[in-house]
Design a protein around this motif. Structure first.
Motif, PDB file in Angstrom:
ATOM      1  N   ALA A 161      24.976  10.775   7.372  1.00  0.00           N
ATOM      2  CA  ALA A 161      25.018  10.799   5.597  1.00  0.00           C
ATOM      3  C   ALA A 161      23.591  10.325   5.268  1.00  0.00           C
ATOM      4  N   ALA A 162      23.232   9.696   5.310  1.00  0.00           N
ATOM      5  CA  ALA A 162      21.882   9.281   5.905  1.00  0.00           C
ATOM      6  C   ALA A 162      20.115  10.566   5.648  1.00  0.00           C
ATOM      7  N   CYS A 163      20.539  10.945   6.469  1.00  0.00           N
ATOM      8  CA  CYS A 163      18.986  12.506   6.805  1.00  0.00           C
ATOM      9  C   CYS A 163      18.543  12.509   5.292  1.00  0.00           C
ATOM     10  N   PRO A 164      17.474  12.674   5.117  1.00  0.00           N
ATOM     11  CA  PRO A 164      17.031  13.272   4.181  1.00  0.00           C
ATOM     12  C   PRO A 164      16.693  14.649   4.527  1.00  0.00           C
ATOM     13  N   ASP A 165      15.815  15.508   3.279  1.00  0.00           N
ATOM     14  CA  ASP A 165      16.446  17.168   3.538  1.00  0.00           C
ATOM     15  C   ASP A 165      15.131  17.203   4.747  1.00  0.00           C
ATOM     16  N   GLY A 166      15.257  17.587   5.495  1.00  0.00           N
ATOM     17  CA  GLY A 166      14.775  17.989   6.839  1.00  0.00           C
ATOM     18  C   GLY A 166      14.939  17.291   8.377  1.00  0.00           C
ATOM     19  N   LEU A 167      15.496  16.994   7.558  1.00  0.00           N
ATOM     20  CA  LEU A 167      15.868  16.103   9.589  1.00  0.00           C
ATOM     21  C   LEU A 167      17.319  16.270   9.878  1.00  0.00           C
ATOM     22  N   GLY A 168      17.235  16.522  11.018  1.00  0.00           N
ATOM     23  CA  GLY A 168      18.150  16.958  11.478  1.00  0.00           C
ATOM     24  C   GLY A 168      18.772  16.113  13.014  1.00  0.00           C
ATOM     25  N   LEU A 169      19.684  15.603  13.326  1.00  0.00           N
ATOM     26  CA  LEU A 169      20.293  15.132  14.674  1.00  0.00           C
ATOM     27  C   LEU A 169      20.420  15.375  15.899  1.00  0.00           C
ATOM     28  N   GLU A 170      20.173  15.162  16.771  1.00  0.00           N
ATOM     29  CA  GLU A 170      20.573  15.754  17.919  1.00  0.00           C
ATOM     30  C   GLU A 170      21.871  14.645  19.040  1.00  0.00           C
ATOM     31  N   VAL A 171      22.318  14.875  19.251  1.00  0.00           N
ATOM     32  CA  VAL A 171      23.410  14.252  20.076  1.00  0.00           C
ATOM     33  C   VAL A 171      23.732  14.508  21.861  1.00  0.00           C
ATOM     34  N   PHE A 172      23.874  13.527  22.037  1.00  0.00           N
ATOM     35  CA  PHE A 172      23.600  13.773  23.446  1.00  0.00           C
ATOM     36  C   PHE A 172      25.178  14.156  23.883  1.00  0.00           C
ATOM     37  N   ILE A 173      25.990  14.607  25.034  1.00  0.00           N
ATOM     38  CA  ILE A 173      27.114  15.296  24.645  1.00  0.00           C
ATOM     39  C   ILE A 173      27.707  15.082  26.314  1.00  0.00           C
ATOM     40  N   HIS A 174      26.556  15.078  26.822  1.00  0.00           N
ATOM     41  CA  HIS A 174      26.670  15.232  28.490  1.00  0.00           C
ATOM     42  C   HIS A 174      25.858  14.926  29.426  1.00  0.00           C
ATOM     43  N   GLY A 175      26.307  13.226  30.332  1.00  0.00           N
ATOM     44  CA  GLY A 175      24.872  13.254  31.182  1.00  0.00           C
ATOM     45  C   GLY A 175      25.116  12.134  31.820  1.00  0.00           C
ATOM     46  N   ALA A 176      24.106  11.296  32.195  1.00  0.00           N
ATOM     47  CA  ALA A 176      23.846  10.217  32.515  1.00  0.00           C
ATOM     48  C   ALA A 176      24.202   8.945  31.164  1.00  0.00           C
ATOM     49  N   LEU A 177      24.732   8.186  32.309  1.00  0.00           N
ATOM     50  CA  LEU A 177      24.200   6.303  30.595  1.00  0.00           C
ATOM     51  C   LEU A 177      23.114   5.830  31.364  1.00  0.00           C
ATOM     52  N   CYS A 178      22.719   5.414  31.013  1.00  0.00           N
ATOM     53  CA  CYS A 178      21.490   3.889  31.560  1.00  0.00           C
ATOM     54  C   CYS A 178      22.233   2.643  30.966  1.00  0.00           C
ATOM     55  N   TYR A 179      22.419   1.853  31.720  1.00  0.00           N
ATOM     56  CA  TYR A 179      22.797   0.507  31.197  1.00  0.00           C
ATOM     57  C   TYR A 179      22.257  -0.306  29.487  1.00  0.00           C
ATOM     58  N   SER A 180      20.976   0.467  30.149  1.00  0.00           N
ATOM     59  CA  SER A 180      19.811  -0.225  28.723  1.00  0.00           C
ATOM     60  C   SER A 180      20.421   0.645  28.007  1.00  0.00           C
ATOM     61  N   VAL A 181      19.970   0.342  26.802  1.00  0.00           N
ATOM     62  CA  VAL A 181      19.403   0.800  25.124  1.00  0.00           C
ATOM     63  C   VAL A 181      18.180   1.411  25.103  1.00  0.00           C
ATOM     64  N   SER A 182      18.013   3.133  25.233  1.00  0.00           N
ATOM     65  CA  SER A 182      16.906   3.526  25.884  1.00  0.00           C
ATOM     66  C   SER A 182      15.964   3.364  25.107  1.00  0.00           C
ATOM     67  N   GLY A 183      14.455   2.781  25.803  1.00  0.00           N
ATOM     68  CA  GLY A 183      13.617   2.059  24.954  1.00  0.00           C
ATOM     69  C   GLY A 183      13.603   0.962  25.093  1.00  0.00           C
ATOM     70  N   ARG A 184      14.552   0.117  25.526  1.00  0.00           N
ATOM     71  CA  ARG A 184      14.502  -0.787  25.194  1.00  0.00           C
ATOM     72  C   ARG A 184      15.335  -1.711  26.330  1.00  0.00           C
ATOM     73  N   CYS A 185      14.695  -1.052  27.796  1.00  0.00           N
ATOM     74  CA  CYS A 185      14.410  -1.332  29.399  1.00  0.00           C
ATOM     75  C   CYS A 185      13.333  -1.050  29.739  1.00  0.00           C
ATOM     76  N   TYR A 186      12.702  -3.001  30.765  1.00  0.00           N
ATOM     77  CA  TYR A 186      11.637  -3.195  31.497  1.00  0.00           C
ATOM     78  C   TYR A 186      11.414  -3.598  32.721  1.00  0.00           C
ATOM     79  N   TRP A 187      13.181  -3.059  32.653  1.00  0.00           N
ATOM     80  CA  TRP A 187      14.118  -3.153  34.166  1.00  0.00           C
ATOM     81  C   TRP A 187      13.033  -2.968  35.547  1.00  0.00           C
ATOM     82  N   SER A 188      13.414  -2.322  35.975  1.00  0.00           N
ATOM     83  CA  SER A 188      11.880  -1.781  36.931  1.00  0.00           C
ATOM     84  C   SER A 188      10.113  -1.629  36.446  1.00  0.00           C
ATOM     85  N   SER A 189      10.302  -1.700  35.621  1.00  0.00           N
ATOM     86  CA  SER A 189       8.576  -2.162  35.322  1.00  0.00           C
ATOM     87  C   SER A 189       8.555  -3.745  35.657  1.00  0.00           C
TER      88      SER A 189
END
Length: 655
Positions: free
Chosen positions: A157-185
C-alpha cells in the motif's frame, strides 16, 4: 483482482540455469565469480553468462544478475570493470544490489535495465519505500522473509509509482535478519555481506550441557498460500531461494510454483505441486510468519535440518559404514553424510541404483569416524527425464558462441573528499538506559519509549539518538511517534541504522543525521549517495580490516565515525527457539559463549567478548575519524566476559 507475478528461479551453476529454463521460469537470478552474495556457489564467468543470457532471451526468460556484495574502496575499480563487461556483453534485464555504490557504478557504466534492492539491504518497513524510490530510483525491493501477509500488504500500500516488491516464497531461511548478520565474520573473518558466510547458525550450541542446533532453521515454503500473494498487485515477483542448489531442486520448485500460480484453482494440480515440493530435496518446511494468526517458529532443534532430503542414517562400524536408504537411490545421486561440523561428515556419490532398504557402502569421512547413526541427506539428483531436457538445452547453447571477456577498465568517478581538521576524535558512549552520566564524551541513546520518557527536554538536544538496526511494519508507527516526540522536544542529532530511516524526517537539512554502523558502509561511492540524500556524516562498517579503515577517511565525501569499543551483536533475529533460555549463555563447540536478549521486536545475539580497538585509537585519529563510538550493553550476571583482544578483522582484513 489476481495478478500474475514472475517466478524468479535461482541458478548457481550452468545446469541449474538450464533447469530453470526447462521448467519455464519467467526469470533467473545468478551471480558472477566475484561480488555475489553466494560466493560458495560455482557462479559464472561473463562469457559463460553472456551465452546463457542469449539463450534465455530467445526463449522469453529474463536474467537478473546478482551484484549484491558489500564493497570496500579496494573493490571499486575491479567492480567497475566487471560492470562494464556485464553491460556490454551480457545485458541482463536487472541488477540485484546491496551496496549503494553498485547503483552508481551501474549508471556510470551505461546500465539501462532495472535496479533491484537486495534483501541484504534490509528495507523492511513501509516508510522506507518512498525514500528508496525517490533517492535511489530503484525499480524493485526484495522484502525480508520475516514479513507476514498483512505486513506485505502494508508495504504494498505504501509503494510509490514505479516501485514493485519481490517476495521470497521458497527456500532456505537464515536465522538472522538479512543484512544484520555478523556471526561468520566475527568468529572467522568470512563476511556474509560478501557472500562468504560459513553458516555458524547451523552448528550445534550447548546450553546447560545439552548440545542442539538451536539456530538452524527449517526451509521456507509458502506452497498453497501463494494464492494470497496473487491478490497483491504490487508484488511483481515470487522468488525461490537456492543458488547453491542443484538442477533437480530448481526444476521441481519452479514447476510446482508455476502450477500453484497458473492452475491453483485445480485441486489435482495443487496435490501434484505439493508432491513436487516434497521431492525437491529441501529441508523440512515452514510457513514461518506468513499467516499472522498462525505464526510458526522455524526452529525445531530435534528435527534434522541439513540441506537436502533425509533418506536414512549411517549404520555399520566406523571403518565400514553403510546406508540403508528409505527410498530408492539413482545413479548420479549426491548424498551428504551428517553436517559440516560433524566428525564423520562426507559427500557420497551414488554410482549405481540402490533399492529402497538396500545397502550402499561408502568410505568414512577424512576427519575420522563413520558417523554411526548420523543422518544422511539426498542433496542432488539427475533423473533421466531431467537429464534429457538439460542435454537438449546444452545442444542449443553450444551453438551460441561465447564472447571474449573485456579487459578494459570500467567507468569509475569518485566523489570529492571532504576536508577537515585532523586532531583528537570525539567519543560517543551509546547506552540502553537514560542515565545522568555515560562516562566521557557525548551521550548516545537507543530510541525506546523508556529512553525518550526519561530524558529531560533540556538534555534532548545534546543526545545522539540511535534508531534500531531493524524496523518492522508492526513497530513503524510507534517509532514514528517517538521520533516526532523527540523532534518536538528539541532533539536534533540522530544516528540511523538503515539509510531509509531518513524517511521519518521531513526536513533533514535542519538536523544532524548520521548513518549508523549497521548501514554497512565501506566505500566512498556509497557515502556519496548518502551525502546527496542529506546525511551529515556516517559511521563506517565495523567489519573492515586495518587498511580499509585507515584509507576511507582520506577519500570520503562525508565526515566519518567508527565503533571503537563495545558489545557488537553476532546477529539480530525476529525469532528465538523455545530451547534457548535467554537468562543463560550458550556455547559453541570451541567454547565461544554468547547470549540472547530481546529489544522490542528483535532478538540480539551477543558474544561474550567485547570489540576493542582502543590500541588503534591513535592511528584512527590520524586517519581522520571524527567520532569514536563505544557501545555499552548490560551483561547478564550469568555471563562472564572473556578477556580477548577483540580486534575482529583489523589484522586479517575483510574477506
Amino acid at each position: 483482482m489476481a495478478t500474475r507475478p514472475l517466478i524468479l528461479a535461482p541458478a548457481g551453476n550452468r545446469a541449474s540455469f538450464l533447469a530453470a529454463l526447462a521448467a519455464g521460469a519467467d526469470a533467473v537470478y545468478c551471480g558472477l565469480k566475484s561480488y555475489s552474495a553466494r560466493a560458495e556457489a560455482k557462479n559464472f564467468t561473463i562469457p559463460e553468462l553472456a551465452a546463457l543470457t542469449e539463450l534465455a532471451h530467445r526463449k522469453g526468460m529474463r536474467v537478473h544478475a546478482a551484484f549484491n556484495a558489500m564493497l570496500t574502496t579496494g573493490d571499486l575499480l575491479r567492480a567497475a570493470g566487471l560492470m562494464k563487461d556485464l553491460v556490454r556483453t551480457v545485458q541482463p534485464d536487472a541488477l540485484i544490489v546491496q551496496d549503494l555504490a553498485m547503483i552508481d557504478l551501474a549508471r556510470q557504466n551505461g546500465f539501462a535495465g532495472e535496479i533491484h534492492l537486495s534483501t541484504l539491504a534490509n528495507a523492511g518497513f513501509s516508510g522506507s519505500l518512498d525514500w528508496i524510490r525517490r533517492q535511489l530510483a530503484v525499480d524493485q525491493v526484495v522484502v525480508p522473509r520475516e514479513l507476514d501477509i498483512d505486513e506485505i500488504r502494508a508495504m504494498a500500500a505504501a509503494c510509490p509509482d514505479g516501485l514493485g516488491l519481490e517476495v521470497f516464497i521458497h527456500g532456505a531461511l537464515c536465522y538472522s535478519v538479512s543484512g544484520r548478520c555478523y556471526w561468520s565474520s566475527f568468529l572467522g573473518g568470512k563476511s556474509g555481506l560478501r557472500g562468504r558466510c560459513v553458516q555458524p547458525c547451523r552448528r550445534q550450541y550447548q546450553q546447560r550441557n545439552r548440545p542442539q542446533r538451536h539456530f538452524s532453521c527449517m526451509d521456507l515454503s509458502h506452497d498453497v498460500l501463494v494464492k494470497v500473494l496473487r491478490t497483491v498487485p504490487e508484488v511483481k515477483t515470487w522468488k525461490i531461494e537456492g543458488r547453491k542448489k542443484g538442477p533437480h531442486y530448481v526444476y521441481y520448485t519452479v514447476m510446482a510454483y508455476r502450477m500453484l500460480r497458473d492452475e491453483g484453482h485445480d485441486s489435482q494440480k495443487k496435490r501434484e505441486a505439493l508432491q513436487l515440493l516434497e521431492q525437491s530435496l529441501g529441508r523440512p518446511t515452514t510457513h514461518y510468519r506468513f499467516l499472522p494468526q498462525r505464526p510458526q517458529i522455524p526452529l525445531q532443534p530435534e528435527t534434522p535440518t541439513g540441506s537436502g532430503l533425509m533418506v536414512g542414517i549411517v549404520k555399520g562400524t566406523a571403518q565400514n559404514p553403510y546406508i540403508s536408504p528409505r527410498q530408492p537411490l539413482l545413479a548420479g545421486d549426491v548424498l551428504r553424510v551428517g553436517y559440516e561440523d560433524d566428525a564423520g561428515h562426507t559427500i557420497v556419490r551414488v554410482r549405481k541404483p540402490i533399492a529402497r532398504n538396500g545397502r550402499l557402502n561408502f568410505k568414512p569421512g577424512r576427519r575420522g569416524g563413520g558417523g554411526h547413526q548420523m543422518p544422511v541427506f539426498l542433496t542432488d539428483r539427475r533423473e533421466p527425464g531431467l537429464n534429457r531436457l538439460l542435454e537438449d538445452l546444452e545442444t542449443e547453447l553450444r551453438a551460441i558462441p561465447e564472447p571474449q571477456a573485456g579487459n578494459q577498465p570500467g567507468g569509475l568517478r569518485l566523489p570529492a573528499a571532504v576536508r577537515f581538521k585532523k586532531g583528537p576524535a570525539r567519543d560517543m558512549v551509546v547506552m540502553r538506559a537514560a542515565t545522568r552520566s555515560g562516562g566521557r564524551g557525548a551521550k548516545g541513546l537507543w530510541v525506546s519509549p523508556q529512553t525518550v520518557q526519561k530524558t529531560s527536554p533540556k538534555a534532548m538536544a545534546s543526545v545522539w539518538w540511535w534508531l534500531s538496526p531493524v524496523l518492522w511494519p508492526a513497530s513503524e508507527a510507534d517509532t514514528a511517534h517517538l521520533v516526532a516526540r523527540l523532534l518536538k522536544d528539541g532533539a536534533r542529532q540522530f544516528v540511523l541504522n538503515a539509510p531509509w530511516q531518513a524517511g521519518f524526517f521531513e526536513r533533514p537539512e535542519d538536523l544532524q543525521l548520521w548513518a549508523g554502523p549497521f548501514c554497512n558502509l565501506a566505500n566512498p561511492l556509497a557515502l556519496a549517495a548518502l551525502k546527496q540524500a542529506g546525511f551529515a556524516g556516517a559511521f563506517v562498517s565495523p567489519e573492515l580490516g586495518s587498511e580499509a579503515f585507515l584509507e576511507l577517511p582520506r577519500i570520503s565525501p562525508l565526515p566519518l565515525g567508527m565503533v571503537l569499543t563495545g558489545m557488537w551483536p553476532l546477529c539480530l533475529s525476529r525469532v528465538i527457539s523455545d530451547t534457548i533460555d535467554t537468562r543463560h549463555p550458550f556455547a559453541s563447540p570451541r567454547g565461544e559463549e554468547a547470549w540472547a536478549r530481546r529489544y522490542d521486536d528483535n532478538i540480539w545475539i551477543f558474544p561474550n567478548w567485547r570489540l576493542d580497538l582502543s590500541d588503534q585509537r591513535q592511528q584512527l585519529e590520524k586517519a581522520g575519524y571524527q567520532w569514536l563510538a563505544h557501545l555499552q550493553e548490560p551483561v547478564p550476571k550469568t555471563v562472564k566476559l572473556k578477556p580477548r583482544q577483540g580486534l575482529w578483522n583489523w589484522n586479517i582484513g575483510l574477506k
